[in-house]
Design a protein around this motif. Structure first.
Motif, mmCIF file in Angstrom:
data_model
loop_
_atom_site.group_PDB
_atom_site.id
_atom_site.type_symbol
_atom_site.label_atom_id
_atom_site.label_comp_id
_atom_site.label_asym_id
_atom_site.label_seq_id
_atom_site.Cartn_x
_atom_site.Cartn_y
_atom_site.Cartn_z
ATOM 1 N N ALA A 65 -1.210 -7.414 -15.124
ATOM 2 C CA ALA A 65 -1.639 -6.010 -15.105
ATOM 3 C C ALA A 65 -2.070 -5.654 -13.693
ATOM 4 C CB ALA A 65 -2.788 -5.752 -16.078
ATOM 5 N N ILE A 66 -1.984 -4.388 -13.359
ATOM 6 C CA ILE A 66 -2.531 -3.911 -12.092
ATOM 7 C C ILE A 66 -4.026 -4.206 -12.071
ATOM 8 C CG2 ILE A 66 -3.092 -1.836 -10.766
ATOM 9 C CD1 ILE A 66 -0.430 -0.654 -11.658
ATOM 10 N N GLY A 67 -4.510 -4.804 -10.982
ATOM 11 C CA GLY A 67 -5.941 -5.054 -10.826
ATOM 12 C C GLY A 67 -6.402 -6.427 -11.222
ATOM 13 N N ILE A 68 -5.551 -7.221 -11.898
ATOM 14 C CA ILE A 68 -5.962 -8.580 -12.290
ATOM 15 C C ILE A 68 -6.196 -9.432 -11.041
ATOM 16 C CG2 ILE A 68 -5.183 -10.748 -13.326
ATOM 17 C CD1 ILE A 68 -6.120 -8.871 -15.442
ATOM 18 N N GLY A 69 -5.267 -9.404 -10.117
ATOM 19 C CA GLY A 69 -5.401 -10.205 -8.903
ATOM 20 C C GLY A 69 -6.570 -9.792 -8.044
ATOM 21 N N GLU A 70 -6.894 -8.499 -8.070
ATOM 22 C CA GLU A 70 -7.986 -7.980 -7.254
ATOM 23 C C GLU A 70 -9.338 -8.075 -7.945
ATOM 24 O OE1 GLU A 70 -4.102 -6.280 -6.252
ATOM 25 O OE2 GLU A 70 -5.263 -6.341 -8.105
ATOM 26 N N GLY A 71 -9.320 -8.365 -9.232
ATOM 27 C CA GLY A 71 -10.572 -8.470 -9.981
ATOM 28 C C GLY A 71 -11.092 -7.160 -10.530
ATOM 29 N N THR A 72 -10.321 -6.077 -10.389
ATOM 30 C CA THR A 72 -10.760 -4.781 -10.918
ATOM 31 C C THR A 72 -10.372 -4.590 -12.378
ATOM 32 O OG1 THR A 72 -8.738 -3.768 -10.047
ATOM 33 C CG2 THR A 72 -10.720 -3.677 -8.658
ATOM 34 N N THR A 73 -9.480 -5.431 -12.872
ATOM 35 C CA THR A 73 -9.124 -5.451 -14.293
ATOM 36 C C THR A 73 -9.519 -6.796 -14.871
ATOM 37 O OG1 THR A 73 -7.259 -3.927 -13.978
ATOM 38 C CG2 THR A 73 -7.231 -5.283 -15.966
ATOM 39 N N LYS A 74 -10.233 -6.787 -15.984
ATOM 40 C CA LYS A 74 -10.723 -8.027 -16.580
ATOM 41 C C LYS A 74 -9.624 -8.745 -17.363
ATOM 42 C CE LYS A 74 -15.477 -6.336 -16.949
ATOM 43 N NZ LYS A 74 -16.617 -6.045 -17.847
ATOM 44 N N ASP A 75 -9.768 -10.069 -17.480
ATOM 45 C CA ASP A 75 -8.752 -10.879 -18.149
ATOM 46 C C ASP A 75 -8.635 -10.581 -19.643
ATOM 47 O OD1 ASP A 75 -8.511 -12.011 -15.643
ATOM 48 O OD2 ASP A 75 -8.297 -14.049 -16.418
#
Length: 311
Positions: A65-75
């Motif tokens: 998902a967008i943001g997973i790598g950046e930490g803005t989207t939770k697992d």
């Protein structure tokens, strides 16, 4: 390319064809076509395994998902997708333990959706959505490729509700209207404008009729009863009536200049919960301005989409 909330592409013939053979998967990879299939596993590293028509697919965690790598989207956004359809584009193939595995990216599918669909939206556009979960403060929906947005509780309907579950259920396909967008790509939604004006709703009722309603709140000066999601009236106080009950309602009078309906509760009773379909007065296209109030009423309830409020 049409962009669907996740799950709606799953049974489409073009999707079934796209995942049916290795050749079709390679064709889809070349065209960056968005496909869907069911996630069957989220492993301990939060990579998703997807069952395709002809082989297994693998979505690395960072591509989930967008943001997973950046930490803005939770697992939890990945874990919660198991046993549900997920969208993706094919990015490659690899051999693993003697079998061919398709490499997939849900993140890239979402980026395409943003670029070609969401970034083209404007306030006042009416779009489809699917309800994903409900919170006391509002209804979360998928507006395309698993991209979330929120309908605040006060934007769901004119008739006030205590919780979005009074109006929606998870998995429900609904229509929404874009209220505004911000520079980060977030889309703010509304819903009440699609449910009709006071006059459109009240035209379904006449003084002297007894109709069905839902008790929404008990006040010292009376009881508010919902006749439709965008129409409620005030009934005289009646002992023993509770919020959430169904009711038989006698319509005493309709007063357009005050935008009021006077009611009498004939009977109130508990009833099994139902999932009524939403009646939309408009469900596609674009509107710039919506006015709920009748022309003869001095009190104005309106939304101007040409000058959206700052979120």
């Amino acid at each position: 390319m049409r962009f669907y909330p996740e799950g709606l592409l799953y049974h489409q013939p073009e999707n079934k064809l796209g995942i049916s053979t290795p050749f079709q998967l390679k064709e889809s990879m070349a065209s960056q076509k968005i496909l869907e299939s069911k996630a069957i596993l989220c492993d301990s590293q939060h990579n998703l395994v997807v069952q395709l028509g002809c082989m297994k697919g693998f979505i690395p965690r960072e591509e989930g998902a967008i943001g997973i790598g950046e930490g803005t989207t939770k697992d939890i956004a990945l874990i919660s997708k198991v046993n549900k359809p997920v969208c993706f584009v094919v990015t490659g193939f690899q051999e693993q333990n003697g079998e061919t595995i398709a490499l997939l990216s849900r993140r890239k599918a979402q980026q395409i959706c943003y670029r070609e669909y969401i970034n083209q939206l404007a306030p006042g556009d009416i779009i489809p959505a699917v309800v994903t979960h409900l919170e006391p403060f509002g209804c979360f929906v998928d507006i395309g490729c698993g991209i979330p947005s929120l309908i605040p509780i006060d934007a769901i309907s004119v008739s006030r509700i205590s919780h979005p579950k009074d109006r929606f259920w998870v998995g429900q396909e609904i229509r929404t209207i874009v209220r505004s967008l911000d520079e980060n790509g977030r889309v703010f939604l509304s819903h009440k404008e699609l449910l009709g004006t006071w006059e459109q709703n009240v035209s379904q009722f006449h003084a002297g009729e007894t109709v069905g309603g839902i008790v929404r709140s008990i006040e010292s000066y009376g009881i508010f009863v919902e006749l439709t999601p965008n129409l409620a009236g005030l009934a005289e106080y009646k002992e023993g009536v509770q919020a959430g009950q169904n009711a038989s309602i006698y319509i005493k009078s309709l007063i357009p200049e005050k935008m009021k309906i006077k009611l009498i509760i004939v009977d109130a009773f508990d009833a099994p919960p139902t999932k009524p379909e939403v009646q939309y007065f408009i469900d596609e296209g674009h509107i710039d301005h919506w006015c709920y109030s009748p022309d003869c009423c001095s009190r104005m309830i309106e939304t101007n989409f040409q000058f959206p409020l700052e979120e």
